[in-house]
Design an enzyme around this catalytic site. Structure first.
Site, PDB file in Angstrom:
ATOM      1  NE  ARG A 106      -3.777   0.551   1.684  1.00  0.00           N
ATOM      2  CZ  ARG A 106      -5.033   0.609   2.194  1.00  0.00           C
ATOM      3  NH1 ARG A 106      -5.492   1.409   3.300  1.00  0.00           N
ATOM      4  NH2 ARG A 106      -6.003   0.135   2.077  1.00  0.00           N
ATOM      5  CG  HIS A 133      -8.207  -0.041  -3.469  1.00  0.00           C
ATOM      6  ND1 HIS A 133      -7.300  -1.268  -2.905  1.00  0.00           N
ATOM      7  CD2 HIS A 133      -8.683   0.284  -2.288  1.00  0.00           C
ATOM      8  CE1 HIS A 133      -7.665  -1.403  -1.474  1.00  0.00           C
ATOM      9  NE2 HIS A 133      -8.489  -0.619  -1.174  1.00  0.00           N
ATOM     10  CD  GLN A 136     -12.961  -1.910  -1.594  1.00  0.00           C
ATOM     11  OE1 GLN A 136     -12.169  -1.790  -0.571  1.00  0.00           O
ATOM     12  NE2 GLN A 136     -14.153  -2.271  -1.503  1.00  0.00           N
ATOM     13  CG  ASP A 228     -13.691   6.332  -1.734  1.00  0.00           C
ATOM     14  OD1 ASP A 228     -13.576   6.259  -0.595  1.00  0.00           O
ATOM     15  OD2 ASP A 228     -12.346   6.204  -2.421  1.00  0.00           O
ATOM     16  CB  CYS A 267     -13.938   0.984  -0.712  1.00  0.00           C
ATOM     17  SG  CYS A 267     -13.661   2.901  -0.607  1.00  0.00           S
ATOM     18  NE  ARG A 295     -10.046  -5.358   0.079  1.00  0.00           N
ATOM     19  CZ  ARG A 295      -9.254  -4.380   0.364  1.00  0.00           C
ATOM     20  NH1 ARG A 295      -9.890  -3.254   0.804  1.00  0.00           N
ATOM     21  NH2 ARG A 295      -8.194  -4.296   0.330  1.00  0.00           N
TER      22      ARG A 295
END
Ligand code: CP
Ligand code: NVA
Length: 322
Positions: A106, A133, A136, A228, A267, A295
């Site tokens: 990340r 991402h 996700q 988001d 998310c 996830r």
């Protein structure tokens, strides 16, 4: 050749099967049948996860999922390792490749996770960068598949920032032939190269990627609305950005434009009261916590696919998917 997951279209050819594997694995696990113990796809392998930014879902879902696949998770926080201080990403990658069976990263700049992959002898999974991402979006589309059977007539609407989560969501929807309508305030559009890639995939799969600046237009007759945060990690200094998102909050009035059987997706983490109201977040049609749980299942499928494709196929056969 080593396979990596930097953006979700890196697994374009097998995406649907990766999701079906995750759904079936989850179903079997919940009825008490742990398929992984028979196959141990990550047996004896350590998976290292580097974090430059905070995380709840990504960190916990990877640590628990790696354990359940018979592997050993090793979380490496940026401040505790040499990366970015005295060591380059490329050197770090070559060192970690000597110990690990896979890496997740990340990071702030997408070029860093691309650099890690370039020098790695083991699969690298992007655990969020400023541009993508993919873990996700795998969980997101898994959740969509669990909720809707007829993908041909499905529309996913995005209302918010043209950010990393939208980038992979639009690629992932296009890969499954799902129409995506996205509403973004002027000046915050998604990156042109990613939109072009999503459109190219959509044409192949007979679906549409439609852009607008009007949130109501995007959600009208849509089945899913996704949002988001307006200010992503690394953008905290852009406090005024939020002023551009007037009218982009997902609330009771906005979802009244949608199909009756609407779903809300996010998310997470959510900033309640900014991009979404409590009414929507806590509504029975909100599937945000299923997304969070998924996830783990989606990443277990992705990790097995990238690290041990033979085991992924054998497990797929065992679960009746191949
Ligand atoms: N959605 C997501 O990536 O959450 P975390 O930042 O908690 O990992
Ligand atoms: N767009 C958000 C997603 C967090 C999971 C960010 O990058 O901060």
């Amino acid at each position: 050749m080593v396979k990596h997951l930097l953006a979700i279209d890196d697994v374009e050819d097998d995406f649907e099967m990766i999701l079906k594997w995750a759904i079936e694995f989850k179903r079997l696990w919940k009825q008490g049948d742990d398929v992984a113990t028979n196959f141990m796809p990550l047996d004896t392998l350590a998976v290292g996860s580097i974090y430059e930014k905070p995380s709840t879902r990504t960190r916990v879902s990877f640590e628990v999922g790696i354990n359940r696949l018979g592997g050993y998770p090793l979380t490496l926080l940026k401040n505790d390792i040499q990366l970015g201080k005295s060591e380059t990403v490329g050197d770090t990658s070559q060192v970690l490749s000597r110990f690990l069976g896979a890496m997740t990263y990340r990071c702030f700049s997408h070029s860093d996770v691309a650099e890690l992959a370039k020098f790695a002898d083991v699969p690298v999974l992007n655990a969020l960068s400023d541009k993508h991402h993919p873990c996700q979006s795998a969980a997101d589309l898994m959740t969509v598949l669990e909720n809707f059977k007829d993908l041909d007539n499905l529309t996913v609407a995005w209302v918010g920032d043209g950010n990393n989560v939208l980038h992979d969501l639009m690629l992932a929807c296009a890969m499954l032939g799902i129409d995506i309508h996205y509403a973004i305030p002027k000046g915050y559009e998604p990156e042109k190269d990613i939109v072009a890639r999503a459109e190219e995939i959509a044409v192949k799969n007979g679906c549409k990627v439609i852009a607008t600046n009007d949130p109501v237009e995007a959600v009208s007759n849509a089945d899913v609305v996704y949002t988001d945060v307006f200010i992503s990690m690394g953008e905290e200094h852009l406090k005024d950005k939020i002023n551009s998102f007037d009218g982009f909050q997902v609330n009771e009035q906005m979802v009244s434009n949608m199909n009756d059987d609407w779903r809300f997706m996010h998310c997470l983490p959510a900033h309640r009261g900014d991009e979404v109201t409590d009414w929507v977040m806590d509504h029975k049609n909100s599937i945000v916590f299923d997304q969070a749980e998924n996830r783990m299942w989606a990443q277990m499928s992705l990790l097995t696919y990238l690290v041990n494709e033979e085991a992924w196929e054998t497990m797929g056969e065992f679960m009746g998917l191949i």
